[in-house]
Design an enzyme around this catalytic site. Structure first.
Site, mmCIF file in Angstrom:
data_model
loop_
_atom_site.group_PDB
_atom_site.id
_atom_site.type_symbol
_atom_site.label_atom_id
_atom_site.label_comp_id
_atom_site.label_asym_id
_atom_site.label_seq_id
_atom_site.Cartn_x
_atom_site.Cartn_y
_atom_site.Cartn_z
ATOM 1 N N GLY A 298 42.257 44.294 6.436
ATOM 2 C CA GLY A 298 42.994 44.959 7.508
ATOM 3 C C GLY A 298 43.799 44.051 8.393
ATOM 4 O O GLY A 298 44.089 44.381 9.545
ATOM 5 N N ARG B 19 44.321 52.352 -3.472
ATOM 6 C CA ARG B 19 44.194 53.545 -4.308
ATOM 7 C C ARG B 19 45.580 54.105 -4.595
ATOM 8 O O ARG B 19 46.444 54.123 -3.702
ATOM 9 C CB ARG B 19 43.376 54.640 -3.599
ATOM 10 C CG ARG B 19 41.943 54.283 -3.371
ATOM 11 C CD ARG B 19 41.196 54.021 -4.637
ATOM 12 N NE ARG B 19 41.024 55.204 -5.482
ATOM 13 C CZ ARG B 19 40.535 55.149 -6.717
ATOM 14 N NH1 ARG B 19 40.243 53.993 -7.241
ATOM 15 N NH2 ARG B 19 40.376 56.226 -7.431
ATOM 16 N N HIS C 159 54.402 45.235 0.091
ATOM 17 C CA HIS C 159 53.941 44.592 -1.138
ATOM 18 C C HIS C 159 54.266 43.101 -1.049
ATOM 19 O O HIS C 159 55.384 42.734 -0.671
ATOM 20 C CB HIS C 159 54.634 45.218 -2.350
ATOM 21 C CG HIS C 159 54.178 44.642 -3.644
ATOM 22 N ND1 HIS C 159 52.958 44.934 -4.209
ATOM 23 C CD2 HIS C 159 54.772 43.743 -4.479
ATOM 24 C CE1 HIS C 159 52.812 44.257 -5.335
ATOM 25 N NE2 HIS C 159 53.902 43.533 -5.520
ATOM 26 N N ASP D 181 56.858 58.327 -6.331
ATOM 27 C CA ASP D 181 55.838 58.749 -7.297
ATOM 28 C C ASP D 181 55.299 57.614 -8.151
ATOM 29 O O ASP D 181 54.302 57.789 -8.840
ATOM 30 C CB ASP D 181 56.424 59.815 -8.252
ATOM 31 C CG ASP D 181 56.705 61.104 -7.507
ATOM 32 O OD1 ASP D 181 57.276 62.029 -8.114
ATOM 33 O OD2 ASP D 181 56.351 61.163 -6.307
ATOM 34 N N GLU E 69 54.358 38.913 6.492
ATOM 35 C CA GLU E 69 54.048 40.354 6.495
ATOM 36 C C GLU E 69 53.708 40.813 7.916
ATOM 37 O O GLU E 69 54.150 41.875 8.376
ATOM 38 C CB GLU E 69 52.871 40.633 5.576
ATOM 39 C CG GLU E 69 53.157 40.442 4.092
ATOM 40 C CD GLU E 69 51.941 40.770 3.250
ATOM 41 O OE1 GLU E 69 51.346 41.843 3.471
ATOM 42 O OE2 GLU E 69 51.594 39.968 2.353
HETATM 43 C C1 GRF Z 1 48.536 42.264 1.856
HETATM 44 O O1 GRF Z 1 49.005 41.072 1.267
HETATM 45 C C2 GRF Z 1 49.416 43.386 1.407
HETATM 46 O O2 GRF Z 1 50.755 42.995 1.187
HETATM 47 C C3 GRF Z 1 48.778 43.774 0.104
HETATM 48 O O3 GRF Z 1 47.392 43.601 0.280
HETATM 49 C C4 GRF Z 1 47.169 42.672 1.315
HETATM 50 C C5 GRF Z 1 46.338 43.383 2.339
HETATM 51 O O4 GRF Z 1 45.809 42.528 3.234
HETATM 52 N N1 GRF Z 1 49.081 45.136 -0.228
HETATM 53 P P1 GRF Z 1 45.044 43.144 4.528
HETATM 54 O O5 GRF Z 1 43.942 44.023 4.037
HETATM 55 O O6 GRF Z 1 46.072 43.909 5.326
HETATM 56 O O7 GRF Z 1 44.551 41.923 5.247
#
Ligand code: GRF
Length: 211
Positions: free
Chosen positions: A22, A100, A118, A151, A183
């Site tokens: 998270g 999921r 992503h 989708d 991110e």
């Molecule tokens: C992140 O790198 C996101 O891009 C990918 O999974 C990771 C999740 O990390 N989908 P977190 O659970 O938000 O720390």
């Protein structure tokens, strides 16, 4: 031009979906608390009881629901998610490490109102092992992609991408850390662009005003 996004007037309700640590959720929480993201985080949807995302939500007084997928059909799983979203009149969904796959039936009801992040420059390296695949391929640049969900997995219209250099000797961990830092900067920013009504979806193309 079809505007699937919000009126930009704020007061919108956001649900975050997470399955793991998270840190993406935390970056969104921090941005709201700093006043950089003008949305109410109304709900965390989590499918794993051991996810630290649940602790993060609790620590910040954010409602969360644990909806486990194990032992349930996809329909049952998604029906419960829908019910929780409806109860809270959610306007926007942000997937943040949600592991999921959601059915086209579910996704169809959220076109232009559900986004995902992503850790690669899509369409390169979709799926759950982006950093491993990028390193194995020998790319010199990777990065992040924030996109509307459609989708197909990791396929929806791209809103924003940020490149991150790949260094010789990088491992999944070192590259992952470098991308994750970006991110956490950009997901809240892009969500705020959507909240402000600056993001316009037109088929596969996305136009962001002022960017
Ligand atoms: C992140 O790198 C996101 O891009 C990918 O999974 C990771 C999740 O990390 N989908 P977190 O659970 O938000 O720390």
């Amino acid at each position: 031009m079809t505007d699937n996004v919000t009126d930009g007037k704020g007061g919108l309700k956001l649900a975050v979906f997470a399955s793991g640590s998270g840190s993406g959720l935390q970056s969104i929480i921090d941005a709201v608390e700093r006043g950089d993201l003008h949305v109410e985080i109304s709900l965390l949807v989590c499918n794993r009881p051991d996810a630290f995302a649940l602790d993060r939500a609790k620590a910040h007084g954010i409602s969360s629901v644990l909806i486990e997928h194990r032992g349930r059909s996809r329909d049952e799983f998604e029906l419960e998610i829908r019910s929780e979203l409806d109860k809270r009149h959610i306007d926007l969904i942000a997937l943040a490490g949600f592991m999921r796959i959601l059915t086209p039936d579910f996704v169809g009801g959220w076109r232009g109102k559900m986004v995902n992040i992503h850790p690669a420059l899509l369409p390169s390296f979709p799926g759950a092992h982006a950093h491993r695949d990028a390193i194995a391929h020998g790319v010199k640049v990777s990065g992040l992609t924030i996109h509307f969900v459609d989708d197909s997995v990791d396929h929806g219209p791209i809103i924003f991408q940020k490149s991150v250099e790949v260094f010789d000797g990088d491992t999944e961990e070192t590259l992952g850390k470098r991308v994750l830092e970006q991110e956490h900067i950009w997901y809240p920013k892009v969500l705020q662009w959507i909240i402000e009504g600056r993001v316009h979806l037109d088929g596969r193309k996305v136009k962001v005003e002022g960017v």
